[in-house]
Scaffold this motif. Structure first.
Motif, PDB file in Angstrom:
ATOM      1  N   UNK A 233       0.807  -1.215   0.000  1.00 61.71           N
ATOM      2  CA  UNK A 233       0.000   0.000   0.000  1.00 61.71           C
ATOM      3  C   UNK A 233       0.845   1.271   0.000  1.00 61.71           C
ATOM      4  N   UNK A 234       1.937   1.292   0.746  1.00 64.24           N
ATOM      5  CA  UNK A 234       2.742   2.503   0.844  1.00 64.24           C
ATOM      6  C   UNK A 234       3.683   2.677  -0.345  1.00 64.24           C
ATOM      7  N   UNK A 235       4.225   1.564  -0.858  1.00 61.68           N
ATOM      8  CA  UNK A 235       5.161   1.647  -1.986  1.00 61.68           C
ATOM      9  C   UNK A 235       4.527   1.206  -3.301  1.00 61.68           C
ATOM     10  N   UNK A 236       3.365   0.583  -3.231  1.00 59.20           N
ATOM     11  CA  UNK A 236       2.715  -0.028  -4.390  1.00 59.20           C
ATOM     12  C   UNK A 236       3.713  -0.952  -5.096  1.00 59.20           C
ATOM     13  N   UNK A 237       4.233  -1.849  -4.258  1.00 60.07           N
ATOM     14  CA  UNK A 237       5.236  -2.829  -4.669  1.00 60.07           C
ATOM     15  C   UNK A 237       4.830  -4.190  -4.127  1.00 60.07           C
ATOM     16  N   UNK A 238       5.125  -5.247  -4.883  1.00 57.64           N
ATOM     17  CA  UNK A 238       4.879  -6.607  -4.411  1.00 57.64           C
ATOM     18  C   UNK A 238       6.094  -7.053  -3.605  1.00 57.64           C
ATOM     19  N   UNK A 239       5.895  -7.465  -2.356  1.00 54.46           N
ATOM     20  CA  UNK A 239       7.028  -7.818  -1.499  1.00 54.46           C
ATOM     21  C   UNK A 239       7.865  -8.949  -2.104  1.00 54.46           C
ATOM     22  N   UNK A 240       9.139  -8.897  -1.851  1.00 51.62           N
ATOM     23  CA  UNK A 240      10.044  -9.935  -2.338  1.00 51.62           C
ATOM     24  C   UNK A 240       9.607 -11.291  -1.798  1.00 51.62           C
ATOM     25  N   UNK A 241       9.495 -12.257  -2.692  1.00 51.06           N
ATOM     26  CA  UNK A 241       9.102 -13.599  -2.297  1.00 51.06           C
ATOM     27  C   UNK A 241       7.607 -13.801  -2.125  1.00 51.06           C
ATOM     28  N   UNK A 242       6.834 -12.728  -2.323  1.00 47.37           N
ATOM     29  CA  UNK A 242       5.387 -12.816  -2.109  1.00 47.37           C
ATOM     30  C   UNK A 242       4.698 -13.592  -3.227  1.00 47.37           C
ATOM     31  N   UNK A 243       3.641 -14.292  -2.879  1.00 44.95           N
ATOM     32  CA  UNK A 243       2.705 -14.842  -3.849  1.00 44.95           C
ATOM     33  C   UNK A 243       1.308 -14.712  -3.268  1.00 44.95           C
ATOM     34  N   UNK A 244       0.316 -14.729  -4.118  1.00 42.98           N
ATOM     35  CA  UNK A 244      -1.063 -14.587  -3.660  1.00 42.98           C
ATOM     36  C   UNK A 244      -1.423 -15.674  -2.662  1.00 42.98           C
ATOM     37  N   UNK A 245      -2.204 -15.294  -1.662  1.00 47.02           N
ATOM     38  CA  UNK A 245      -2.713 -16.269  -0.689  1.00 47.02           C
ATOM     39  C   UNK A 245      -3.883 -17.065  -1.257  1.00 47.02           C
ATOM     40  N   UNK A 246      -4.335 -16.710  -2.441  1.00 48.68           N
ATOM     41  CA  UNK A 246      -5.423 -17.447  -3.092  1.00 48.68           C
ATOM     42  C   UNK A 246      -4.823 -18.676  -3.765  1.00 48.68           C
TER      43      UNK A 246
END
Length: 288
Positions: A233-246
């Motif tokens: 939300x603050x950087x409008x960036x996908x965190x490193x290593x992140x994937x959708x929880x869906x």
């Protein structure tokens, strides 16, 4: 809308809902995607490896949706946020966030109709999506209303921090998370604030649902995890290593998503908040 377009839209919607029901049933009987393999191989984000993040440059187009802005900042869609094909948006939302093919078709089709454009032929800039009371709406949890801040690409850090600080839950790994109840509560406060301080405030039923849909995304795709949402939300960036929880094999369908949206919206109690209309929009006192 002329009669032919109205008929075509009705037929399309009926087809999408039928397809969505089928995918919802398949999600029930088929295995979930394994953790670490939610993003399909060969697509940006596979294995948690997202393309290089670059903040928007002068002249780039951004909008009120952090999910689309993040995709542009990573180059998953046009980095400039301009001349994006509706058809490309459908496919990239699906592989990035694992929403179903039905959801990823329905929303861009809706946006194309809103902008009087052809879904199959035309392109758009992200900023165009912020047509007031189209998809964009008052009482956002992360931005001032259009009457206060016409440029809806500008987020309000204080709103975001207030929402994240309201998190009251923990996941199985002990991470602090926003719950559905947290999202309902903070949304009730924001609606009361916006209604009291914005003389041009409007929020009909459809846009209440849009608001609850946006909030529900924070829970279903990010698990409400504050650590990840702060970056998103603050950087409008996908965190490193992140994937959708869906992890559903066919992605989150409209039918399944609606259950979460309904819980969020049903839990919103704007009347629980007493607002001083002469105070700063961040000042409110809980009536209870």
């Amino acid at each position: 809308m002329n009669p032919f377009n109205a008929l075509a839209t009705t037929v399309y919607t009926g087809g999408i809902l039928t397809w969505d029901a089928l995918l919802t049933l398949l999600n029930i009987v088929q295995l979930k995607r394994p953790v670490g393999k939610v993003t399909p191989k060969g697509h940006p984000g596979f294995g948690g490896l997202w393309p290089e993040y670059k903040p928007p440059q002068e002249g780039d187009s951004r909008c009120s949706c952090p999910a689309l802005n993040a995709m542009a900042n990573h180059g998953i869609i046009s980095r400039s946020g301009r001349n994006i094909k509706f058809t490309d948006l459908s496919s990239q939302i699906r592989t990035t966030y694992n929403f179903s093919a039905t959801f990823c078709s329905f929303v861009p089709h809706y946006a194309a109709r809103m902008l009087n454009k052809s879904y199959s032929k035309d392109v758009f800039d992200l900023q165009q999506l912020d047509l007031h009371n189209g998809i964009e709406h008052d009482a956002s949890l992360i931005r001032f209303d259009t009457a206060v801040q016409p440029d809806q690409s500008i987020k309000d850090v204080s709103f975001i921090n207030e929402m994240l600080n309201a998190a009251s839950g923990k996941d199985k790994n002990g991470n602090i998370v926003l719950t559905v109840e947290d999202l309902s509560k903070i949304s009730g406060k924001r609606r009361a604030e916006a209604r009291a301080t914005n003389k041009e405030f409007t929020l009909g039923f459809v846009h209440k649902i849009f608001g609850s849909t946006n909030m529900s995304t924070l829970w279903v795709a990010f698990g409400g995890r504050v650590e990840d949402l702060k970056v998103f939300l603050l950087e409008e960036r996908l965190p490193e290593g992140w994937e959708s929880h869906i992890r559903l094999p066919h992605g989150l369908t409209i039918a399944s998503f609606n259950r979460t949206i309904a819980k969020v919206e049903w839990g919103i109690k704007e009347s629980d908040w007493t607002i001083d209309a002469t105070a700063n929009t961040n000042d409110a006192t809980n009536a209870h």
